[in-house]
Scaffold this motif. Structure first.
Motif, mmCIF file in Angstrom:
data_model
loop_
_atom_site.group_PDB
_atom_site.id
_atom_site.type_symbol
_atom_site.label_atom_id
_atom_site.label_comp_id
_atom_site.label_asym_id
_atom_site.label_seq_id
_atom_site.Cartn_x
_atom_site.Cartn_y
_atom_site.Cartn_z
ATOM 1 N N PHE A 50 1.048 3.660 9.626
ATOM 2 C CA PHE A 50 0.268 2.575 10.233
ATOM 3 C C PHE A 50 1.020 2.081 11.458
ATOM 4 N N THR B 166 0.873 9.763 -0.940
ATOM 5 C CA THR B 166 -0.237 10.714 -1.094
ATOM 6 C C THR B 166 -1.029 10.918 0.186
ATOM 7 N N ALA C 167 1.164 4.210 -2.852
ATOM 8 C CA ALA C 167 0.867 5.616 -2.561
ATOM 9 C C ALA C 167 2.015 6.530 -2.998
ATOM 10 N N THR D 275 -9.478 2.809 -3.272
ATOM 11 C CA THR D 275 -9.531 4.003 -4.120
ATOM 12 C C THR D 275 -8.795 3.708 -5.420
ATOM 13 N N LYS D 276 -8.378 2.447 -5.531
ATOM 14 C CA LYS D 276 -7.623 2.093 -6.737
ATOM 15 C C LYS D 276 -8.566 1.697 -7.860
ATOM 16 N N ILE E 35 -10.866 2.704 5.614
ATOM 17 C CA ILE E 35 -9.851 1.909 4.914
ATOM 18 C C ILE E 35 -9.770 0.451 5.365
ATOM 19 N N PHE F 254 -13.055 -1.767 0.430
ATOM 20 C CA PHE F 254 -12.887 -0.334 0.259
ATOM 21 C C PHE F 254 -11.562 -0.099 -0.451
ATOM 22 N N ASP G 233 5.133 6.074 5.340
ATOM 23 C CA ASP G 233 5.544 6.369 3.966
ATOM 24 C C ASP G 233 5.432 7.862 3.686
ATOM 25 N N LEU H 249 -6.050 -4.212 3.614
ATOM 26 C CA LEU H 249 -6.076 -3.718 4.988
ATOM 27 C C LEU H 249 -7.100 -4.457 5.843
ATOM 28 N N SER H 250 -8.211 -4.884 5.216
ATOM 29 C CA SER H 250 -9.187 -5.600 6.033
ATOM 30 C C SER H 250 -8.596 -6.940 6.475
ATOM 31 N N ALA I 191 1.410 8.506 5.032
ATOM 32 C CA ALA I 191 0.532 7.801 5.958
ATOM 33 C C ALA I 191 1.390 7.004 6.925
ATOM 34 N N GLU J 14 -6.784 -2.996 -10.069
ATOM 35 C CA GLU J 14 -5.540 -2.651 -9.367
ATOM 36 C C GLU J 14 -5.611 -2.946 -7.881
ATOM 37 N N GLY J 15 -6.806 -2.882 -7.354
ATOM 38 C CA GLY J 15 -6.936 -3.175 -5.927
ATOM 39 C C GLY J 15 -8.290 -3.791 -5.649
ATOM 40 N N ASN K 138 0.829 -1.202 0.000
ATOM 41 C CA ASN K 138 0.000 0.000 0.000
ATOM 42 C C ASN K 138 0.868 1.259 0.000
ATOM 43 N N ALA K 139 1.918 1.231 0.820
ATOM 44 C CA ALA K 139 2.800 2.397 0.905
ATOM 45 C C ALA K 139 3.465 2.638 -0.447
ATOM 46 N N ILE L 258 -3.938 9.788 3.168
ATOM 47 C CA ILE L 258 -5.340 9.362 3.101
ATOM 48 C C ILE L 258 -6.210 10.513 3.577
HETATM 49 N N1 LIG Z 1 -0.055 3.919 2.778
HETATM 50 C C1 LIG Z 1 -1.157 4.389 2.209
HETATM 51 N N2 LIG Z 1 -1.170 5.632 1.669
HETATM 52 C C2 LIG Z 1 -2.296 6.123 1.084
HETATM 53 N N3 LIG Z 1 -3.464 5.453 1.006
HETATM 54 C C3 LIG Z 1 -3.512 4.222 1.525
HETATM 55 C C4 LIG Z 1 -2.379 3.628 2.159
HETATM 56 N N4 LIG Z 1 -2.735 2.409 2.596
HETATM 57 C C5 LIG Z 1 -4.031 2.243 2.257
HETATM 58 N N5 LIG Z 1 -4.508 3.331 1.609
HETATM 59 C C6 LIG Z 1 -5.878 3.513 1.109
HETATM 60 O O1 LIG Z 1 -6.705 2.518 1.663
HETATM 61 C C7 LIG Z 1 -7.372 1.801 0.628
HETATM 62 C C8 LIG Z 1 -7.603 0.387 1.074
HETATM 63 O O2 LIG Z 1 -6.387 -0.323 1.163
HETATM 64 P P1 LIG Z 1 -6.387 -1.891 1.023
HETATM 65 O O3 LIG Z 1 -4.996 -2.376 1.163
HETATM 66 O O4 LIG Z 1 -7.409 -2.449 1.945
HETATM 67 O O5 LIG Z 1 -6.932 -2.121 -0.447
HETATM 68 P P2 LIG Z 1 -6.184 -1.837 -1.823
HETATM 69 O O6 LIG Z 1 -4.738 -1.605 -1.595
HETATM 70 O O7 LIG Z 1 -6.945 -0.776 -2.515
HETATM 71 O O8 LIG Z 1 -6.416 -3.204 -2.567
HETATM 72 P P3 LIG Z 1 -5.665 -4.607 -2.282
HETATM 73 O O9 LIG Z 1 -4.773 -4.417 -1.106
HETATM 74 O O10 LIG Z 1 -6.761 -5.576 -1.997
HETATM 75 O O11 LIG Z 1 -4.943 -4.911 -3.538
HETATM 76 C C9 LIG Z 1 -6.497 1.959 -0.581
HETATM 77 O O12 LIG Z 1 -7.235 1.835 -1.778
HETATM 78 C C10 LIG Z 1 -5.950 3.371 -0.392
HETATM 79 O O13 LIG Z 1 -6.886 4.328 -0.825
#
Ligand SMILES: Nc1ncnc2c1ncn2[C@@H]1O[C@H](COP(=O)(O)OP(=O)(O)OP(=O)(O)O)[C@@H](O)[C@H]1O
Ligand SMILES: [Mg+2]
Length: 453
Positions: free
Chosen positions: A397, A343, A301, A360-361, A353, A358, A340, A371-372, A395, A365-366, A297-298, A345
């Motif tokens: 964590f 961008t 972003a 935003t990709k 998140i 949920f 990281d 995260l869940s 962001a 792509e996602g 995720n990082a 959140i």
């Molecule tokens: N380090 C981060 N910086 C910015 N936004 C983040 C970060 N980590 C998570 N997010 C936001 O949280 C959302 C959910 O993250 P999550 O890992 O659950 O799903 P994803 O990365 O979109 O898809 P997946 O991990 O299933 O491939 C992301 O789409 C993003 O918008």
């Protein structure tokens, strides 16, 4: 009602004997009614007699407003001004002070003047204060020399609302978890049957076969689907964990190579370890999955590159930590912080998140499961995960795992490693018990192929 009349009579009786202007008497009557009707009903009226109506109103130990039929505040005592964070509330429309009733404030007040909904508390949001403030308001009606007025007794209900929101959130997560877990369980059975039958077919077709590559495709995709389902099961905490005592630093260093490859060349990965770190009790594979999800995720972003910092810290909580509507109990923790420079959140997205799906990709792509899944795994380990972000700057964590300091007193179930035996083949009757028909069909075929009946 009778008590109120009696109080009123006493009040009049006393005021009549003193020569006071009508205004002060009216104020005293108002203060009396409040005492009787709303606040300290159990006190005998005599003891609450004060000499001055204005100062009595001002000093009442509850926040109180008086409202005109036009919906304007005509008086607000000190506690009310303090609660609503206004210097002077007089002549302010009530609708400027509170919101969130679900209907116009003016209608609610008009009902009050018509005697409807009096003494039934309503919870509203105060518009003025910067921090979220919920106020419970009970209305009462009085008559003053200048006409009818509503008296509003306020009560700070923020804590109540926060608890309610916390409860709703946990119910929601639980419901989603149950749903996801249920679906995942059924899916898992179907996938077992699909890949099982596919395996049987693969046994009969070798690499030169024209069908072989199609079968391979089916097999690979079934495996991918199975790993998605595995993530859902992890979120709904239905997965079996194999917890062991782990040193977070070692787990991370085992993972460094893979993480480096994951983040690519533009992103740098740095580690900062606490030299005196306690152990944590977790399933190693799952812990790795959590860390990988956070790092990926990082990376996502930071499309233009940057740095991801992973810190480990020993952390003692002397006070329970209240954060994001949960409370981390007092104790020793191993803290892992992944920061990281991406961008970040947006504040409105931050509470969402950890919800499954949920994202935003863009599609493809996602999946919004990263995260869940991490949330489910960390919870199952008895830990906590929090996110914080400075939009535009990055962001952070933070994960809290309960520290396990005395490995010698811990009974660690030895990882049972049964020697791998080559699948037996032979004769005999096997009673196969399996409630899922497709899985049963595949298993009995496989057994029959080995010569069992
Ligand atoms: N380090 C981060 N910086 C910015 N936004 C983040 C970060 N980590 C998570 N997010 C936001 O949280 C959302 C959910 O993250 P999550 O890992 O659950 O799903 P994803 O990365 O979109 O898809 P997946 O991990 O299933 O491939 C992301 O789409 C993003 O918008
Ligand atoms: Mg992700």
């Amino acid at each position: 009602m009778r008590a109120l009349h009696r109080a009123y009579a006493v009040d009049l009786h006393e005021t009549q004997s003193v020569d006071q202007p009508e205004q002060i008497r009216a104020a005293r009557r108002a203060a009396w009614r409040l005492q009787q009707g709303v606040t300290v009903q159990k006190q005998p009226p005599r003891r609450a007699v004060v000499d001055d109506g204005d100062s009595a109103f001002e000093a009442l130990p509850v926040p109180i407003l008086q409202i005109t039929p036009e919906g304007l505040v005509c008086r607000a005592n000190r506690l009310a001004r303090h609660l609503l964070e206004v210097d002077d509330a007089t002549q302010m429309p009530m609708s400027d002070l509170v919101e969130g009733l679900g209907r116009p404030v003016a209608d609610w007040l008009a009902d009050g003047f018509n005697g409807r909904g009096l003494r039934r508390p309503e919870i509203v949001r105060a518009s003025r204060p910067k921090a979220e403030l919920f106020v419970q308001i009970t209305l009462g009606q009085i008559t003053t020399p200048r006409g009818p007025r509503l008296v509003a007794v306020l009560h700070d209900a923020t804590e109540l609302k926060t608890l309610e929101a916390q409860f709703v959130q946990s119910q929601k997560m639980q419901a989603i978890g149950q749903l996801a877990g249920g679906v995942a369980h059924d899916f898992n059975n179907l996938l077992t049957a699909i890949s099982g039958h596919c395996d049987l077919l693969l046994l009969r077709h070798d690499e030169g076969d024209p069908e072989f590559s199609d079968l391979e495709q089916i097999n690979q995709n079934a495996n991918r689907a199975a790993s998605l389902v595995g993530q859902l099961l992890a979120f709904s905490r239905k997965q079996n964990l194999r917890p062991e005592l782990l040193d977070m630093r070692l787990t991370l260093s085992d993972l460094t190579h893979l993480l480096d490859r994951l983040v690519g060349e533009r992103v740098a990965l740095s580690f900062d370890h606490d030299p005196s770190l306690s152990m944590v009790r977790a399933d190693k594979r799952q812990l790795e999955q959590v860390l990988m999800n956070l790092v990926v995720n990082a990376r996502d972003a930071m499309p233009n590159g940057g740095e991801i910092r992973i810190e480990t810290r020993r952390h003692r909580l002397a006070q329970p930590l209240k954060r994001d509507r949960v409370e981390v109990p007092v104790g020793d923790y191993v803290l892992v912080r992944v920061t990281d420079e991406g961008t970040g959140i947006a504040p409105d997205k931050l509470p969402k998140i950890f919800e499954p799906f949920f994202t935003t990709k863009r599609t493809g792509e996602g999946t919004g499961l990263g995260l869940s899944t991490a949330y489910g795994i960390v919870k199952q380990t008895g830990g906590y995960i929090f996110a914080d972000s400075d939009p535009g700057k990055g962001a952070e964590f933070v994960l809290y795992f309960p520290a396990h300091d005395r490995p010698e007193t811990m009974v660690v179930a030895p990882a049972e490693r049964k020697p791998r035996v080559t699948a037996p083949s032979g004769e005999g009757v096997v009673l196969l018990v399996e409630d899922e028909a497709p899985v049963r069909a595949f298993a009995s075929r496989a057994l029959r192929m080995r010569g069992f009946t």
